[in-house]
Design an enzyme around this catalytic site. Structure first.
Site, PDB file in Angstrom:
ATOM      1  N   LYS A  92       0.856  -1.188   0.000  1.00  0.00           N
ATOM      2  CA  LYS A  92       0.000   0.000   0.000  1.00  0.00           C
ATOM      3  C   LYS A  92       0.885   1.228   0.000  1.00  0.00           C
ATOM      4  CE  LYS A  92      -3.982   1.933   0.209  1.00  0.00           C
ATOM      5  NZ  LYS A  92      -3.562   2.642  -1.029  1.00  0.00           N
ATOM      6  N   GLN A 113       7.166   3.849   3.860  1.00  0.00           N
ATOM      7  CA  GLN A 113       5.763   3.415   3.903  1.00  0.00           C
ATOM      8  C   GLN A 113       5.577   2.154   4.755  1.00  0.00           C
ATOM      9  OE1 GLN A 113       3.782   5.415   1.424  1.00  0.00           O
ATOM     10  NE2 GLN A 113       2.141   4.859   2.819  1.00  0.00           N
ATOM     11  N   LYS A 116       5.405   3.430   8.381  1.00  0.00           N
ATOM     12  CA  LYS A 116       4.230   4.289   8.545  1.00  0.00           C
ATOM     13  C   LYS A 116       2.965   3.439   8.608  1.00  0.00           C
ATOM     14  CE  LYS A 116       4.135   7.521   5.573  1.00  0.00           C
ATOM     15  NZ  LYS A 116       3.960   8.449   4.445  1.00  0.00           N
ATOM     16  N   LYS A 128       5.410   1.650  -3.084  1.00  0.00           N
ATOM     17  CA  LYS A 128       5.302   2.994  -3.658  1.00  0.00           C
ATOM     18  C   LYS A 128       5.600   2.888  -5.144  1.00  0.00           C
ATOM     19  CE  LYS A 128       4.632   7.352  -2.413  1.00  0.00           C
ATOM     20  NZ  LYS A 128       3.799   7.912  -1.343  1.00  0.00           N
ATOM     21  N   GLY A 167      -2.807   8.100  -4.501  1.00  0.00           N
ATOM     22  CA  GLY A 167      -2.158   9.272  -5.082  1.00  0.00           C
ATOM     23  C   GLY A 167      -0.919   9.691  -4.299  1.00  0.00           C
ATOM     24  N   ASP A 168      -0.185  10.619  -4.864  1.00  0.00           N
ATOM     25  CA  ASP A 168       0.961  11.278  -4.214  1.00  0.00           C
ATOM     26  C   ASP A 168       1.197  12.531  -5.061  1.00  0.00           C
ATOM     27  OD1 ASP A 168       3.240  10.681  -2.060  1.00  0.00           O
ATOM     28  OD2 ASP A 168       4.270  11.490  -3.794  1.00  0.00           O
ATOM     29  N   THR A 212      -4.475  13.564   4.810  1.00  0.00           N
ATOM     30  CA  THR A 212      -3.054  13.714   5.148  1.00  0.00           C
ATOM     31  C   THR A 212      -2.816  15.066   5.830  1.00  0.00           C
ATOM     32  OG1 THR A 212      -2.568  12.364   3.226  1.00  0.00           O
ATOM     33  CG2 THR A 212      -0.705  13.468   4.265  1.00  0.00           C
ATOM     34  N   ASN A 243      -2.245  18.913  -2.413  1.00  0.00           N
ATOM     35  CA  ASN A 243      -3.269  18.226  -1.628  1.00  0.00           C
ATOM     36  C   ASN A 243      -3.006  18.298  -0.123  1.00  0.00           C
ATOM     37  OD1 ASN A 243      -3.750  15.200  -0.343  1.00  0.00           O
ATOM     38  ND2 ASN A 243      -5.539  16.077  -1.327  1.00  0.00           N
ATOM     39  N   SER A 379      -6.960   5.749   3.584  1.00  0.00           N
ATOM     40  CA  SER A 379      -7.015   4.820   2.447  1.00  0.00           C
ATOM     41  C   SER A 379      -7.428   3.430   2.934  1.00  0.00           C
ATOM     42  CB  SER A 379      -5.648   4.720   1.764  1.00  0.00           C
ATOM     43  OG  SER A 379      -5.468   5.767   0.836  1.00  0.00           O
TER      44      SER A 379
HETATM   45  P1  NDP Z   1       0.744  17.601  -4.714  1.00  0.00           P
HETATM   46  O1  NDP Z   1       1.253  17.257  -6.050  1.00  0.00           O
HETATM   47  O2  NDP Z   1      -0.716  17.772  -4.525  1.00  0.00           O
HETATM   48  O3  NDP Z   1       1.445  18.917  -4.172  1.00  0.00           O
HETATM   49  C1  NDP Z   1       2.833  19.022  -4.039  1.00  0.00           C
HETATM   50  C2  NDP Z   1       3.169  20.441  -3.635  1.00  0.00           C
HETATM   51  O4  NDP Z   1       4.547  20.491  -3.308  1.00  0.00           O
HETATM   52  C3  NDP Z   1       2.955  21.431  -4.753  1.00  0.00           C
HETATM   53  O5  NDP Z   1       2.612  22.675  -4.219  1.00  0.00           O
HETATM   54  C4  NDP Z   1       4.322  21.466  -5.416  1.00  0.00           C
HETATM   55  O6  NDP Z   1       4.593  22.665  -6.130  1.00  0.00           O
HETATM   56  C5  NDP Z   1       5.216  21.369  -4.226  1.00  0.00           C
HETATM   57  N1  NDP Z   1       6.491  20.781  -4.643  1.00  0.00           N
HETATM   58  C6  NDP Z   1       6.700  19.582  -5.218  1.00  0.00           C
HETATM   59  N2  NDP Z   1       7.995  19.407  -5.506  1.00  0.00           N
HETATM   60  C7  NDP Z   1       8.605  20.532  -5.089  1.00  0.00           C
HETATM   61  C8  NDP Z   1       9.937  20.975  -5.100  1.00  0.00           C
HETATM   62  N3  NDP Z   1      10.909  20.204  -5.621  1.00  0.00           N
HETATM   63  N4  NDP Z   1      10.209  22.192  -4.580  1.00  0.00           N
HETATM   64  C9  NDP Z   1       9.234  22.964  -4.046  1.00  0.00           C
HETATM   65  N5  NDP Z   1       7.938  22.603  -4.029  1.00  0.00           N
HETATM   66  C10 NDP Z   1       7.647  21.415  -4.538  1.00  0.00           C
HETATM   67  O7  NDP Z   1       1.310  16.454  -3.736  1.00  0.00           O
HETATM   68  P2  NDP Z   1       0.824  16.046  -2.280  1.00  0.00           P
HETATM   69  O8  NDP Z   1       0.315  17.242  -1.564  1.00  0.00           O
HETATM   70  O9  NDP Z   1      -0.047  14.860  -2.409  1.00  0.00           O
HETATM   71  O10 NDP Z   1       2.183  15.528  -1.610  1.00  0.00           O
HETATM   72  C11 NDP Z   1       3.064  16.399  -0.892  1.00  0.00           C
HETATM   73  C12 NDP Z   1       3.968  15.585   0.005  1.00  0.00           C
HETATM   74  O11 NDP Z   1       3.180  14.827   0.941  1.00  0.00           O
HETATM   75  C13 NDP Z   1       4.858  14.552  -0.697  1.00  0.00           C
HETATM   76  O12 NDP Z   1       6.064  14.427   0.019  1.00  0.00           O
HETATM   77  C14 NDP Z   1       4.077  13.260  -0.540  1.00  0.00           C
HETATM   78  O13 NDP Z   1       4.887  12.121  -0.645  1.00  0.00           O
HETATM   79  C15 NDP Z   1       3.529  13.446   0.866  1.00  0.00           C
HETATM   80  N6  NDP Z   1       2.373  12.643   1.212  1.00  0.00           N
HETATM   81  C16 NDP Z   1       1.218  12.731   0.489  1.00  0.00           C
HETATM   82  C17 NDP Z   1       0.125  11.981   0.850  1.00  0.00           C
HETATM   83  C18 NDP Z   1      -1.188  12.151   0.177  1.00  0.00           C
HETATM   84  O14 NDP Z   1      -2.171  11.586   0.681  1.00  0.00           O
HETATM   85  N7  NDP Z   1      -1.296  12.890  -0.908  1.00  0.00           N
HETATM   86  C19 NDP Z   1       0.200  11.000   1.942  1.00  0.00           C
HETATM   87  C20 NDP Z   1       1.430  11.055   2.707  1.00  0.00           C
HETATM   88  C21 NDP Z   1       2.477  11.822   2.309  1.00  0.00           C
HETATM   89  P3  NDP Z   1       4.383  22.734  -7.720  1.00  0.00           P
HETATM   90  O15 NDP Z   1       2.902  22.797  -7.912  1.00  0.00           O
HETATM   91  O16 NDP Z   1       5.110  23.943  -8.134  1.00  0.00           O
HETATM   92  O17 NDP Z   1       4.998  21.467  -8.273  1.00  0.00           O
END
Ligand code: NDP
Length: 448
Positions: A92, A113, A116, A128, A167-168, A212, A243, A379
């Site tokens: 997962k 993961q 976690k 992943k 998603g991620d 999250t 997200n 999830s």
């Molecule tokens: P999204 O794609 O929805 O959002 C990612 C955000 O982070 C965007 O604002 C993006 O900016 C920014 N970002 C990505 N890469 C960079 C970078 N190199 N430098 C600066 N900003 C950056 O992803 P999520 O919100 O889903 O995921 C965010 C984090 O949370 C990740 O680490 C993910 O692994 C973790 N996570 C997510 C979960 C989930 O349920 N979605 C669960 C657990 C962990 P831009 O739009 O400019 O790319």
């Protein structure tokens, strides 16, 4: 061999066997550094090679993803799925679509993961996946064709009892919809539980979208409560605006805090009035624009393409963007500005040096594998609803999420104390608690 030498030997082997995978080395080191007390107390885990087996994925898939863009040109990306550990349940973990994705990044995320998912207490293993595909600037049709091609290869490795992606970064409800549609078409099975993060209405769970971000705030709230504090009137900085970030902002505001800054990869945004969530959602989710568009729409806000969001003084920081975004100098600046707590909404957003700065300064620090576990926990709740062909209310699901986050927080503290660290050592507590759950199951299931 003594325990420290054993752990060092395992780490050396991880580096030798996975050359160039810096993020995976970093994630492995962070867990391995915590394990000595657990291995001393449970020599049977050393004898049965639990640690050696844990750092080696059960299966690693790399595949070609060809698709045709809107100009009729053929594009080729690389897809990945690392099925790391299934001792506690089906693999997962999410799928990430971002140009930086490579095997080392997928492996670091899959490794995190495992622990976690174990910490949530739910029956889910760790995995992943993703692709080095850049969704930015792509049309809906291009996103759909990419997702269909990706699933045309991946479907054979998935199943509600085998491997369940979500998603991620770069993968939200739209992408999950296209992926699910292609899985259903190829297999001729309406297997709701094969993917999570589905939109509500056809198998998705209430609160999964918010989980999250909400969960990270709940975790921070639990940490603050141990010192008699809360979010009321606190200045908060959230990195990212995707997200996780959006729903962290929402929950902080609901708890009386004020998020004064957030960011994306182009720069950061400060709004001393408190981030207007509806405007931010409009900019990021509907118009799919940069955060600078928020500052153009609201005169009290300012955008900066220079520096980082951590230059903004705050009481609480919630890094919700990506790995290694909080560097040592950012942590030093945050400490200088009097920070109380950091909870990682993203996976491994703080470098090891930044974590050291926070810990030495006595800042409450919630590592991602505990603080962002609310996403995968919800999830697992989605999988439960799918299996029962049921759908719970928003309130019922959110109260389950809050309960899981309280449980994860308590588990980190009690395990840290039971294994000789202080209760505020959440990094150690999360690593050891997650490890023990997986190690018990692996031992019982024999050498496989
Ligand atoms: P999204 O794609 O929805 O959002 C990612 C955000 O982070 C965007 O604002 C993006 O900016 C920014 N970002 C990505 N890469 C960079 C970078 N190199 N430098 C600066 N900003 C950056 O992803 P999520 O919100 O889903 O995921 C965010 C984090 O949370 C990740 O680490 C993910 O692994 C973790 N996570 C997510 C979960 C989930 O349920 N979605 C669960 C657990 C962990 P831009 O739009 O400019 O790319």
């Amino acid at each position: 061999m003594n325990v420290s030498a054993h752990i060092e030997a395992v780490y050396a082997e991880v580096c030798r066997r996975n050359p160039g995978e810096a993020e995976f080395h970093q994630a492995a080191a962070e867990v391995l550094e915590s394990l000595a007390p657990a291995l001393e107390r449970h020599p049977e885990y050393a004898d049965t090679g639990i640690v050696e087996r844990l750092v080696e994925p059960e299966r690693q898939l790399i595949f070609r993803v060809p698709w045709v863009d809107d100009q009729g040109a053929v594009q080729v990306n690389r897809g990945f799925r690392v099925e790391f550990n299934s001792a506690l349940g089906p693999y997962k973990g999410g799928l990430r679509f971002h140009p930086s994705v490579n095997l080392g990044i997928v492996k670091f995320l899959g490794f995190e993961q495992i622990f976690k998912n174990a910490l949530t207490g739910m029956a889910i293993g760790g995995g992943k996946g993703g692709a080095d595909f850049d969704p930015k600037g792509r049309s809906d049709g291009e996103i759909m064709r990419f997702c269909q091609s990706f699933m045309t290869e991946l479907y054979r490795h998935l199943g509600e009892h085998t491997d369940v992606p979500a998603g991620d970064i770069g993968v939200g409800g739209r992408e999950i919809g296209y992926l699910f549609g292609q899985y259903r078409r190829i297999t001729n099975r309406y297997e709701s539980g094969v993917l999570t993060g589905k939109p509500v209405g056809w198998g998705g769970s209430h609160v999964r979208t918010e989980a999250t971000g909400y969960g990270a705030v709940y975790f921070a709230q639990e940490m603050l409560a141990t010192r008699g504090q809360n979010f009321e009137g606190r200045r908060v900085v959230v990195s990212g605006s995707g997200n996780v970030a959006l729903y962290a902002v929402e929950k902080v505001h609901a708890l009386g805090g004020r998020v004064v800054a957030c960011s994306d990869s182009s720069g950061y945004l400060v709004d001393e009035d408190g981030i207007d969530l509806e405007l931010l959602k409009q900019v990021k989710e509907v118009r799919r624009e940069r955060v600078s568009a928020y500052a153009e729409a609201k005169r009290t806000a300012r955008f900066s393409a220079r520096g980082t969001v951590y230059d903004v003084a705050c009481d609480i920081a919630l890094p919700c963007a990506t790995q290694n975004e909080v560097r040592c100098e950012d942590a030093v600046a945050l400490v200088k500005n009097g920070i109380l707590a950091v909870a990682e909404g993203a996976n491994m957003p703080c470098t090891p040096e930044a974590v050291r700065v926070f810990r030495e300064a006595g800042v409450l620090f919630g590592p991602g594998k505990a603080a962002n576990a609310g996403g995968v926990a919800t999830s697992a709740l989605e999988m439960q609803q799918n299996a029962a062909r049921d759908s719970w209310s928003f309130e019922q699901t959110e109260s389950r999420l809050a309960e899981v986050m309280r449980g994860v927080h308590a588990e980190c503290r009690t395990t840290a104390e039971a294994y000789g660290a202080g209760p505020e050592d959440y990094v150690f507590g999360a690593n050891v608690a997650g490890f023990l759950r997986v190690a018990r199951a692996m031992t019982a299931q024999g050498v496989i």
